[in-house]
Design an enzyme around this catalytic site. Structure first.
Site, PDB file in Angstrom:
ATOM      1  N   LYS A 145       0.857  -1.179   0.000  1.00 29.75           N
ATOM      2  CA  LYS A 145       0.000   0.000   0.000  1.00 29.75           C
ATOM      3  C   LYS A 145       0.894   1.230   0.000  1.00 29.75           C
ATOM      4  CE  LYS A 145      -2.610   3.136   2.730  1.00 29.75           C
ATOM      5  NZ  LYS A 145      -1.611   4.107   2.319  1.00 29.75           N
ATOM      6  N   THR A 146       0.712   2.045  -1.027  1.00 28.59           N
ATOM      7  CA  THR A 146       1.489   3.277  -1.120  1.00 28.59           C
ATOM      8  C   THR A 146       0.848   4.364  -0.261  1.00 28.59           C
ATOM      9  OG1 THR A 146       0.177   3.831  -3.056  1.00 28.59           O
ATOM     10  CG2 THR A 146       2.354   2.871  -3.447  1.00 28.59           C
ATOM     11  N   ALA A 147       1.609   5.452  -0.043  1.00 34.15           N
ATOM     12  CA  ALA A 147       1.045   6.590   0.688  1.00 34.15           C
ATOM     13  C   ALA A 147       0.075   7.320  -0.227  1.00 34.15           C
ATOM     14  CB  ALA A 147       2.167   7.532   1.111  1.00 34.15           C
ATOM     15  N   PRO A 207      -6.318   4.912   7.258  1.00 31.77           N
ATOM     16  CA  PRO A 207      -7.394   4.393   8.100  1.00 31.77           C
ATOM     17  C   PRO A 207      -8.280   3.359   7.404  1.00 31.77           C
ATOM     18  CG  PRO A 207      -7.262   6.774   8.269  1.00 31.77           C
ATOM     19  CD  PRO A 207      -6.336   6.379   7.173  1.00 31.77           C
ATOM     20  N   SER A 244       5.265   7.261  10.493  1.00 29.73           N
ATOM     21  CA  SER A 244       5.473   7.945  11.771  1.00 29.73           C
ATOM     22  C   SER A 244       5.348   6.951  12.927  1.00 29.73           C
ATOM     23  CB  SER A 244       4.426   9.039  11.951  1.00 29.73           C
ATOM     24  OG  SER A 244       3.164   8.444  12.175  1.00 29.73           O
ATOM     25  N   GLU A 259       9.747   0.830  10.659  1.00 39.69           N
ATOM     26  CA  GLU A 259      10.747   1.878  10.500  1.00 39.69           C
ATOM     27  C   GLU A 259      10.020   3.175  10.774  1.00 39.69           C
ATOM     28  OE1 GLU A 259      13.904   1.778   9.659  1.00 39.69           O
ATOM     29  OE2 GLU A 259      14.257  -0.148   8.702  1.00 39.69           O
ATOM     30  N   CYS A 310      13.298  10.421   7.952  1.00 38.69           N
ATOM     31  CA  CYS A 310      13.138   9.831   9.286  1.00 38.69           C
ATOM     32  C   CYS A 310      14.419   9.989  10.096  1.00 38.69           C
ATOM     33  CB  CYS A 310      12.783   8.360   9.164  1.00 38.69           C
ATOM     34  SG  CYS A 310      13.872   7.453   8.050  1.00 38.69           S
ATOM     35  N   GLN A 366       1.240  18.631   6.422  1.00 34.76           N
ATOM     36  CA  GLN A 366       2.629  18.724   6.861  1.00 34.76           C
ATOM     37  C   GLN A 366       3.037  20.190   6.974  1.00 34.76           C
ATOM     38  OE1 GLN A 366       4.914  16.354   7.895  1.00 34.76           O
ATOM     39  NE2 GLN A 366       3.065  15.126   7.897  1.00 34.76           N
ATOM     40  N   GLU A 426       9.422  15.265  16.456  1.00 31.97           N
ATOM     41  CA  GLU A 426       9.899  15.164  15.074  1.00 31.97           C
ATOM     42  C   GLU A 426       9.111  16.156  14.232  1.00 31.97           C
ATOM     43  OE1 GLU A 426       8.942  11.567  12.931  1.00 31.97           O
ATOM     44  OE2 GLU A 426      10.935  11.549  12.025  1.00 31.97           O
ATOM     45  N   PHE A 447       9.864  17.086  10.873  1.00 35.16           N
ATOM     46  CA  PHE A 447       9.771  16.622   9.493  1.00 35.16           C
ATOM     47  C   PHE A 447       9.654  17.789   8.521  1.00 35.16           C
ATOM     48  CE2 PHE A 447      10.226  12.319   8.627  1.00 35.16           C
ATOM     49  CZ  PHE A 447       9.663  11.963   7.409  1.00 35.16           C
TER      50      PHE A 447
END
Lengths: 558, 410
Positions: free
Chosen positions: A236-238, A270, A298, A320, A354, A401, A451, A453
């Site tokens: 599953k990609t983002a 989700p 995350s 990760e 990350c 973001q 974090e 980012f």
């Protein structure tokens, strides 16, 4: 007070100067530097003329927008789609099939069938390596096209994608192709006349969830070892970056990967992500339908993924996650070099790494000199259209973001850190942020703990080695650390004392296919790349049989 | 009742022999002495070509070039993945030239053309690819110390390697040795067998085409007592590997010890037992036994040259083996119907025949075969002895020919 004033002045200057920026000029991929007003702006805030220029048209088409299930590109079961946006403008690039639980189920079923009945796990390993090498060769052939898709969807500089990332992913696939026929188990000596074999077998179907910051590199880190070990995959990609994986998956089919071996679901966490993490086929009655999961993202989401895995079928999970990696500049450091490396360690990939070196600890003896250089470097950082030659920093990935980063910048200011540069949005379209540097940061500030980012560097002062070790380790994270020193004893002490998964000495973000990567503590579980990457996709099986009258053991052997 | 020796009328076409000189530092050169030697076609006994005859001076030159390439050149300094890439290119070139290469081994060594083309040479490319994929995976270890120290092992290339390869599987043995040597970052001097020098020189040419830097792979054709001995005793060779007879292996090891104590890898002869029990599938066992004794005309170190058959199935086994031997065709190795070509040269031919005579005079029962066949060349009928006793010469010595010894056990 001074910091507040500085910020006000800088923001005023920024606004007034940008109104002087040159009128819209026609877009061109490698246009030179802008005219005088923009140059002045650049000197103060590291920009090229932002709002005026039209975004460059990416030299690539989007041809693949559907899910890949069982060797075919198909619409989502629900027929739904979602838009993927160009972070330079917030505009829609394309509408992508939106996979949800039903699609995940279909993909897992296809992967299961491909494993149980298909040729892939039964092929001799050498043949799998031939397919993987062919796949790598095809990606290499389409290097520029793939890099352009990646830049368009993610916002990272095109040169970075084309000259570094795509070649890196090709290298990694070849690396794992070379492992396919070298996965040796062990024989072991037992206490008695027994023949013991330890076999390494593929899991079957591996579920993989990848992030948006390095879409294709993350694809390779997951798919490479999983396939080399003979597994089949549902990936599953983002939702922010669905494009490049679909293009590359088509090449995998061309390379001879049998249908169902690699399935790609675009969609949201989700829904699709959760469905994959909790997958457990209750209908068929056996719990190992999806026996393995790997997730990069995350820490917060990683916790959810692990929970779902535990609640469903206890599938083992490789994680990760995030980091707040210290970059330690020692008192004997070459300050010029250290500042450059520290800058790269934080700002690379728009700060969306990350393992970003996001706590820059500088020894008090070299602090002032370092700060001067760090500030100057940030001011010089070239921000702009990532398709433009010479641009170092593109836009952040999306509005969420962007808002989060701006929120952290505000908290930095409110908390009393000194703003050395940046601090504002860059331009008025898309999600660009000025390269931002805070100094006099204290450990308890949010910008030192969370974090971020984003392109926000936090510089902290320290006095001695024991102190910096304690402070560097004082975090839930433990992904990486950078150490800048020429003293071998200091290096040896720090490398053993720092509780992080990768310690870079006098370098940073140095990746190689053979080097295992992963975190201590809440930065993750397990390691990717290198020989360790294989273990994520292999199960250990012990086979024991009695030996009658073996040459080396007697029955009453103790 | 002997074997029917099939020969296609007119024989086969001899392929063009393109490379006959020594390959040193990326160039094909004459031997320093200017000497050449003959390589023979064992199907006819006729000369195929004259090949440069390397001796001590040529070995010295080749080693010097390999030394320079190792000490100063790029090969050991490249990353493993870069070496792997070049090796992959060579593997592809081998696949592309399989037919030409197969013809060379066939005409030089009497090997079956279809086997070499479709099995052996593709496997050579696979071997190269295997090691290409290993080149970037050479791990050392970090070690747990019991004091405040750090220690780790690095696996570094050993340096200049000497390879002495035999004539029975010229291509396979070339790549078994050369592939890991290349992957590790070493440089080398290969001395092929004088009976089969041709394919090695062709591989050298392909290696250059693939991008292997000059001096990394050197090929010096010549004889054992001269070139082979010079390589084994060379003071600047860091390691030697030898595949061949046990007797020559001893000489290599001695020379290595007497010179600079270079480490030695040896792959030598055998007299491998094949043990067949009463509960075996007899037909399958007969086929396997035939293959193990006669494949590659018996010129194979792992030949199953002592076949122990349990008494319960012995008679059936013997009967079926005799029948199966009849369908084992001996003839022109270019003919795809043929199972066995000629022995590699006159010396081997005569040696095998003399062992057959020993077997007869020692009292073993000749079941089938037992003599030479064909009007030309070094063909021998597939031969089976039964009632072999362990103290007979044919049960103890490595014959290296198509001679099966059957023995009964309880």
């Amino acid at each position: 007070m001074a910091a507040h004033a500085a910020r006000r002045i800088s923001s005023l200057l920024c606004r007034s100067l940008s109104s002087h920026s040159s009128p819209a000029s026609s877009p061109s991929l490698f246009r030179g530097r802008a005219t005088a007003p923009a140059t002045v702006v650049r000197r103060l805030f590291g920009t090229s003329s932002p709002a005026a220029e039209e975004p460059i048209t990416p030299p690539v088409q989007v041809n693949y927008t559907q899910l890949l299930i069982n060797g075919e590109f198909v619409d989502a079961a629900s027929g739904k789609t979602f838009p993927t946006l160009d972070p330079r403008t917030g505009e829609v690039i394309a509408h992508i099939a939106e996979g949800e639980a039903e699609d995940v189920n279909r993909a897992v079923a296809a992967a299961r069938k491909a494993f149980d009945e298909g040729p892939w796990p039964k092929m001799i390993p050498y043949e799998r390596s031939v397919v993987l090498n062919r796949f790598a060769n095809l990606i290499e052939k389409h290097n520029d096209e793939i890099a352009a898709l990646e830049t368009w969807d993610n916002g990272k500089p095109y040169e970075q994608a084309a000259l570094v990332e795509v070649p890196m992913l090709v290298r990694l696939l070849r690396y794992y192709a070379g492992w396919a026929d070298k996965i040796h188990g062990l024989t072991a000596q037992a206490d008695g006349p027994l023949h013991v074999q330890v076999l390494y077998e593929p899991y079957g179907v591996a579920g993989q969830i990848i992030p948006w910051n390095f879409p294709l590199l993350m694809f390779a880190w997951k798919v490479g070892p999983a396939l080399a070990c003979g597994n089949t995959v549902v990936l599953k990609t983002a939702e922010q970056t669905p494009l490049s994986a679909l293009f590359v998956a088509k090449l995998a089919l061309e390379a001879g990967l049998p249908p169902g071996v690699l399935n790609i679901i675009s969609g949201f966490g989700p829904t699709a992500g959760a469905a994959l993490a909790s997958h457990m086929d209750v209908d068929k009655g056996f719990a190992d339908y999806l026996p393995k999961l790997a997730f990069t993202g995350s820490t917060d989401t990683g916790k959810i993924v692990l929970e779902l895995a535990a609640r469903s079928n206890l599938k083992p999970v490789t994680l990760e996650l995030g980091g707040k990696s210290p970059f330690i500049v020692c008192e004997d450091a070459d300050v010029e070099k250290a500042a450059e490396l520290a800058h790269f360690a934080l700002f690379f990939n728009q700060g969306q790494c990350c393992c970003a070196g996001s706590r820059t600890f500088v020894h008090e003896k070299v602090y002032d000199e370092f700060l001067e250089k760090a500030r100057a470097r940030a001011l010089n950082r070239v921000v702009g259209d990532p398709f433009k030659k010479g641009v170092e920093q593109g836009p952040q990935i999306d509005e969420d973001q962007f808002n989060k980063i701006m929120h952290y910048i505000k908290s930095g200011l409110a908390g009393g850190a000194t703003l050395e540069s940046g601090g504002e949005r860059f331009g008025n379209k898309g999600y660009y942020i000025q390269p931002t540097v805070f100094s006099n940061v204290k450990d308890d500030m949010l910008i030192a703990k969370d974090e971020i980012f984003g392109p926000v560097q936090s510089i902290l002062k320290y006095k001695d080695l024991d102190e910096v070790i304690r402070r560097a380790n004082d975090t839930h994270y433990g992904l990486a650390a950078g150490v800048f020193t020429s003293n071998i004893d200091t290096a040896n002490t720090l490398t053993r004392a720092l509780r992080q998964g990768t310690i870079w000495i006098n370098c940073f973000d140095t990746f190689d296919a053979a080097i295992p990567f992963g975190g201590f503590k809440m930065s993750g579980q397990g390691r990717e790349k290198g020989i360790h990457g294989l273990m994520n996709y292999l199960q250990v099986k012990a086979v024991v049989t009695p030996l009658k009258n073996p040459a080396w053991l007697t029955k009453d052997n103790v | 009742m002997g074997e029917e020796c099939k020969r296609t009328s007119g024989g086969h076409e001899v392929p063009e022999i393109k490379f006959t000189k020594l390959f040193i530092n990326g160039e094909f050169v004459d031997a320093v002495s200017g000497k050449t030697f003959e390589t023979i076609d064992p199907t006819t006994g006729e000369v195929l070509a004259r090949v440069a005859e390397g001796d001590k001076e040529d070995i010295d030159l080749a080693v010097k070039m390999a030394r320079d390439a190792f000490d100063c050149g790029c090969w050991p300094r490249m990353s493993g993945s870069q070496r792997g890439k070049i090796m992959m290119r060579l593997a592809d070139l081998i696949d592309q030239h399989a037919e030409e290469l197969a013809a060379l081994d066939c005409v030089d060594g009497g090997k079956l053309f279809s086997h070499v083309k479709f099995l052996e040479i593709p496997k050579c490319a696979e071997c190269l690819r295997y090691f290409a994929g290993a080149a970037d995976k050479i791990h050392g270890e970090t070690l747990k110390m019991s004091s405040e120290m750090q220690a780790y092992t690095l696996r570094e290339p050993v340096g200049v390697v000497g390879h002495i390869i035999p004539w029975n599987f010229p291509s396979t043995l070339f790549f078994y040795k050369v592939s890991p040597t290349l992957a590790a970052g070493c440089t080398m001097v290969v001395k092929p067998a004088e009976q089969t020098p041709l394919s090695a020189l062709f591989y050298a040419h392909l290696a250059k085409q693939a991008g292997i830097p000059d001096g990394v792979l050197n090929v010096v054709t010549g004889f054992g007592p001269t070139a082979g001995a010079a390589l084994s005793s060379h003071m600047d060779v860091d390691k030697i590997s030898f595949t061949g007879s046990t007797e020559v292996g001893r000489l290599v090891m001695e020379a290595a010890a007497k010179s600079n104590l270079k480490p030695v890898s040896l792959e030598l002869g055998g007299k491998s037992p094949l043990i067949i029990f009463d509960d075996a599938d007899v037909d399958m066992a007969v086929d396997l036994a035939r293959m193990s004794s006669f494949y590659n005309k018996g010129e194979i170190c792992v030949a199953g040259s002592r076949i122990y058959v349990q008494e319960g199935i012995y008679d059936e086994f013997v009967r079926k083996s005799a029948e199966k031997a009849k369908s084992w065709k001996v003839g022109d190795p270019f003919d795809p119907q043929v199972n066995q070509g000629p022995q590699v040269d006159k010396e081997q031919f005569e040696k095998v025949l003399s062992y057959i005579e020993h077997g007869k005079s020692a009292g073993a029962t000749l079941l089938t075969g037992g003599k030479a066949c064909g009007e030309r060349g070094y063909y021998i009928e597939p031969t089976i002895f039964t009632d072999v006793k362990e103290d007979m010469l044919i049960a103890q010595d490595e014959i290296f020919g198509p001679v099966m010894s059957l023995m009964k056990f309880k």
